[in-house]
Design an enzyme around this catalytic site. Structure first.
Site, PDB file in Angstrom:
ATOM      1  N   GLU A 285     -20.765  11.362 -26.916  1.00 57.54           N
ATOM      2  CA  GLU A 285     -20.363  11.839 -25.589  1.00 57.54           C
ATOM      3  C   GLU A 285     -20.989  11.039 -24.450  1.00 57.54           C
ATOM      4  O   GLU A 285     -21.697  11.598 -23.612  1.00 57.54           O
ATOM      5  CB  GLU A 285     -20.796  13.301 -25.418  1.00 57.54           C
ATOM      6  CG  GLU A 285     -20.272  14.234 -26.472  1.00 57.54           C
ATOM      7  CD  GLU A 285     -20.814  15.649 -26.307  1.00 57.54           C
ATOM      8  OE1 GLU A 285     -20.057  16.589 -26.572  1.00 57.54           O
ATOM      9  OE2 GLU A 285     -21.979  15.809 -25.919  1.00 57.54           O
ATOM     10  N   ARG A 288     -22.931   8.464 -18.510  1.00 55.17           N
ATOM     11  CA  ARG A 288     -23.544   7.456 -17.653  1.00 55.17           C
ATOM     12  C   ARG A 288     -23.175   6.026 -18.058  1.00 55.17           C
ATOM     13  O   ARG A 288     -22.799   5.221 -17.215  1.00 55.17           O
ATOM     14  CB  ARG A 288     -25.070   7.607 -17.711  1.00 55.17           C
ATOM     15  CG  ARG A 288     -25.796   6.669 -16.774  1.00 55.17           C
ATOM     16  CD  ARG A 288     -27.307   6.721 -17.019  1.00 55.17           C
ATOM     17  NE  ARG A 288     -27.820   8.073 -17.020  1.00 55.17           N
ATOM     18  CZ  ARG A 288     -28.215   8.739 -15.940  1.00 55.17           C
ATOM     19  NH1 ARG A 288     -28.164   8.164 -14.760  1.00 55.17           N
ATOM     20  NH2 ARG A 288     -28.670   9.978 -16.025  1.00 55.17           N
ATOM     21  N   ARG A 323     -29.424  11.079  -6.493  1.00 57.27           N
ATOM     22  CA  ARG A 323     -30.332  10.690  -7.578  1.00 57.27           C
ATOM     23  C   ARG A 323     -31.721  10.254  -7.099  1.00 57.27           C
ATOM     24  O   ARG A 323     -32.712  10.678  -7.676  1.00 57.27           O
ATOM     25  CB  ARG A 323     -29.686   9.604  -8.451  1.00 57.27           C
ATOM     26  CG  ARG A 323     -28.390  10.078  -9.123  1.00 57.27           C
ATOM     27  CD  ARG A 323     -27.853   9.071 -10.128  1.00 57.27           C
ATOM     28  NE  ARG A 323     -28.754   8.929 -11.246  1.00 57.27           N
ATOM     29  CZ  ARG A 323     -29.577   7.913 -11.437  1.00 57.27           C
ATOM     30  NH1 ARG A 323     -29.605   6.905 -10.590  1.00 57.27           N
ATOM     31  NH2 ARG A 323     -30.369   7.895 -12.471  1.00 57.27           N
ATOM     32  N   CYS A 354     -31.129  15.544   7.607  1.00 60.45           N
ATOM     33  CA  CYS A 354     -32.331  16.081   8.231  1.00 60.45           C
ATOM     34  C   CYS A 354     -33.329  16.567   7.178  1.00 60.45           C
ATOM     35  O   CYS A 354     -33.618  17.752   7.085  1.00 60.45           O
ATOM     36  CB  CYS A 354     -31.921  17.223   9.158  1.00 60.45           C
ATOM     37  SG  CYS A 354     -33.283  17.892  10.066  1.00 60.45           S
ATOM     38  N   TYR A 383     -23.170  10.288 -11.812  1.00 60.72           N
ATOM     39  CA  TYR A 383     -23.933  11.318 -11.095  1.00 60.72           C
ATOM     40  C   TYR A 383     -24.128  10.913  -9.634  1.00 60.72           C
ATOM     41  O   TYR A 383     -25.175  11.153  -9.039  1.00 60.72           O
ATOM     42  CB  TYR A 383     -25.266  11.608 -11.823  1.00 60.72           C
ATOM     43  CG  TYR A 383     -25.025  11.883 -13.298  1.00 60.72           C
ATOM     44  CD1 TYR A 383     -24.444  13.083 -13.696  1.00 60.72           C
ATOM     45  CD2 TYR A 383     -25.301  10.923 -14.278  1.00 60.72           C
ATOM     46  CE1 TYR A 383     -24.160  13.326 -15.032  1.00 60.72           C
ATOM     47  CE2 TYR A 383     -25.025  11.157 -15.619  1.00 60.72           C
ATOM     48  CZ  TYR A 383     -24.449  12.363 -15.986  1.00 60.72           C
ATOM     49  OH  TYR A 383     -24.156  12.599 -17.308  1.00 60.72           O
TER      50      TYR A 383
HETATM   51  C1  LIG Z   1     -24.325  15.223 -19.590  1.00 62.20           C
HETATM   52  C2  LIG Z   1     -23.940  15.312 -20.976  1.00 62.20           C
HETATM   53  C3  LIG Z   1     -23.531  14.165 -21.664  1.00 62.20           C
HETATM   54  C4  LIG Z   1     -23.553  12.788 -21.067  1.00 62.20           C
HETATM   55  O1  LIG Z   1     -24.835  12.317 -20.845  1.00 62.20           O
HETATM   56  P1  LIG Z   1     -25.013  10.819 -20.307  1.00 62.20           P
HETATM   57  O2  LIG Z   1     -26.466  10.678 -20.163  1.00 62.20           O
HETATM   58  O3  LIG Z   1     -24.306  10.736 -19.017  1.00 62.20           O
HETATM   59  O4  LIG Z   1     -24.440   9.927 -21.331  1.00 62.20           O
HETATM   60  C5  LIG Z   1     -23.094  14.313 -22.959  1.00 62.20           C
HETATM   61  N1  LIG Z   1     -23.080  15.521 -23.561  1.00 62.20           N
HETATM   62  C6  LIG Z   1     -23.484  16.643 -22.930  1.00 62.20           C
HETATM   63  C7  LIG Z   1     -23.419  17.931 -23.641  1.00 62.20           C
HETATM   64  C8  LIG Z   1     -23.936  16.578 -21.632  1.00 62.20           C
HETATM   65  O5  LIG Z   1     -24.351  17.668 -21.012  1.00 62.20           O
END
Ligand SMILES: *Cc1c(COP(=O)(O)O)cnc(C)c1O
Length: 430
Positions: A285, A288, A323, A354, A383
């Site tokens: 998954e 980033r 960030r 501000c 992000y």
């Molecule tokens: C945020 C998230 C990701 C992605 O994380 P990255 O650091 O952006 O790769 C994958 N799986 C779950 C469950 C997340 O909450």
């Protein structure tokens, strides 16, 4: 010159002292669309996604929509065959509309509403269940509608990802996931509940991970759990290892690739599944990694002030890129209209919000900065816009997608009417 070149990364260029992204001149983009402006390089999104797909040819890649849920990006990734990791009904809605098949979506979240669970059941979306309460709620909802909800459990493998504490999600103390020692009993319970069909297991240990050893440790621990779950007779169609692969925001930081990620985990994953005689689909998954370096935030200099430091006041703040304020993150800064001029002084880039903490970049060596200059914050695709707000009465900025020198607006700039759009006055205040 050499360090300037390093810093702008290999998919950006400098031409006539201007920063170029996707063959488009940033100064012209700022002129045409105004600032602040998020600019995304379409080809780079595809390259990053392809790198993941090629490193894991047999796995399913579910893009983590929260990293950047701009619809054009979801659409591009959908066309490339990505699935999606979604964390809310809003992200689910957009992922489906972008054409991502419902069978390639996993609905995550540690605190889903009954409405969200109902939607998942109605649409036939797999759910990653994060607690016993959620399991019971989902069972009732699915049973009532005469359906079986396919689920995974989000488990907590207790692995330290060696990253910022606010983005560590797989430690024992984190709010996410079922504790390891309860995993077997909750699968057993799930297999007996009406409306529930357990068919996967899921974890995600954190974000901005630059050392692949925690990924390997995660596979080790997850496969120990998989073994126990299989022993009690659960058929696992998929094992979702989450992601969290980071990118080098700063010079000198490690730059692990999807191939490094694959080398760290695939041999072990294969060995362990073969030993168990099972062949679940591996899911990853990444969020980033797919989008972070594809996008820059362009912001115009309003003021340059000599105080204790040289403060450069720009038109974007933590309303658009939170960030640095939230995670002390580093974003590399380029003066986009003086991209190859030599550094002359040290500057701190301050937003217009501000709040003392509204600093985008501290103590950077830059060419002489003046009012009207254009500042580019690099690696702002993950992000970034997705965490933006209207704080301080600031409408959100526009987003542009560039490819081969051409640009398309993918999100129009909000205006002050958008600040009032959903507000209502009680009659007595009219
Ligand atoms: C945020 C998230 C990701 C992605 O994380 P990255 O650091 O952006 O790769 C994958 N799986 C779950 C469950 C997340 O909450």
């Amino acid at each position: 010159m050499c360090c300037v070149m390093f810093m702008i990364k290999d998919h950006l260029e400098i031409r006539n002292n201007h920063l170029i992204i996707g063959s488009a001149d940033t100064a012209e983009l700022a002129e045409q669309y105004g600032t602040p402006l998020y600019v995304t390089n379409e080809s780079r999104v595809i390259e990053n996604f392809s790198a993941y797909r090629e490193a894991f040819p047999e796995a399913d890649i579910y893009y983590a929509a929260k990293a950047n849920a701009s619809f054009a990006i979801l659409r591009m990734l959908s066309r490339e065959g990505a699935g999606a990791d979604v964390f809310s009904y809003g992200e689910l809605y957009m992922a489906l509309l972008a054409g991502i098949p419902r069978k390639k979506i996993l609905f995550n979240g540690n605190s889903k509403t009954d409405f969200e669970l109902e939607k998942a059941v109605e649409l036939g979306i797999r759910v990653s269940v994060d607690s016993q309460d959620e399991l019971h709620a989902l069972s009732k909802i699915a049973d009532k509608s005469g359906k079986a909800a396919e689920i995974a459990f989000r488990v907590n493998p207790d692995v330290s990802p060696k990253t910022h504490p606010k983005i560590s999600t797989g430690l024992r103390t984190s709010k996410f996931g079922i504790p390891s020692e309860e995993v077997v009993s909750i699968y057993r319970e799930a297999s007996e509940l009406p409306g529930i069909s357990p068919c996967g297991i899921h974890c995600h240990i954190g974000s901005q991970i630059l050392d692949t050893s925690p990924f390997k440790e995660t596979v080790q621990k997850m496969m120990d759990l998989v073994e126990k779950v299989v022993e009690i007779g659960i058929h696992l169609e998929f094992v979702d290892m989450g992601s969290g692969l980071g990118i080098p925001y700063k010079k000198g930081e490690p730059a692990p690739t999807p191939q490094d990620h694959a080398d760290a985990i695939l041999p072990l994953f294969k060995e362990r599944t073969e030993a168990l005689g099972i062949s679940p689909v591996l899911i990853l998954e990444p969020g980033r990694y797919i989008v972070a370096d594809t996008t820059i935030l362009l912001t115009r200099v309003n003021t340059v002030k000599k105080a204790v430091k040289n403060f450069v006041g720009v038109d974007a703040g933590f309303n658009l890129l939170i960030r640095p304020a939230m995670y002390d993150s580093y974003h590399h800064v380029v003066v986009a209209n003086k991209a190859s001029s030599p550094p002359e002084d040290i500057y701190t880039i301050a937003g217009p919000i501000c709040e003392t903490g509204d600093i985008l970049a501290k103590d950077r060596e830059l060419p002489r900065v003046e009012k009207g200059d254009l500042i580019a914050l690099l690696d702002a695709g993950a992000y970034g816009f997705s965490m933006s707000s209207q704080y301080n009465g600031r409408p959100r900025c526009a987003e542009v997608l560039v490819k081969n020198g051409a640009s398309d607006l993918i999100r129009s700039r909000e205006d002050v009417e958008d600040l009032l759009a959903k507000q209502r006055l009680p009659a007595r205040l009219m």
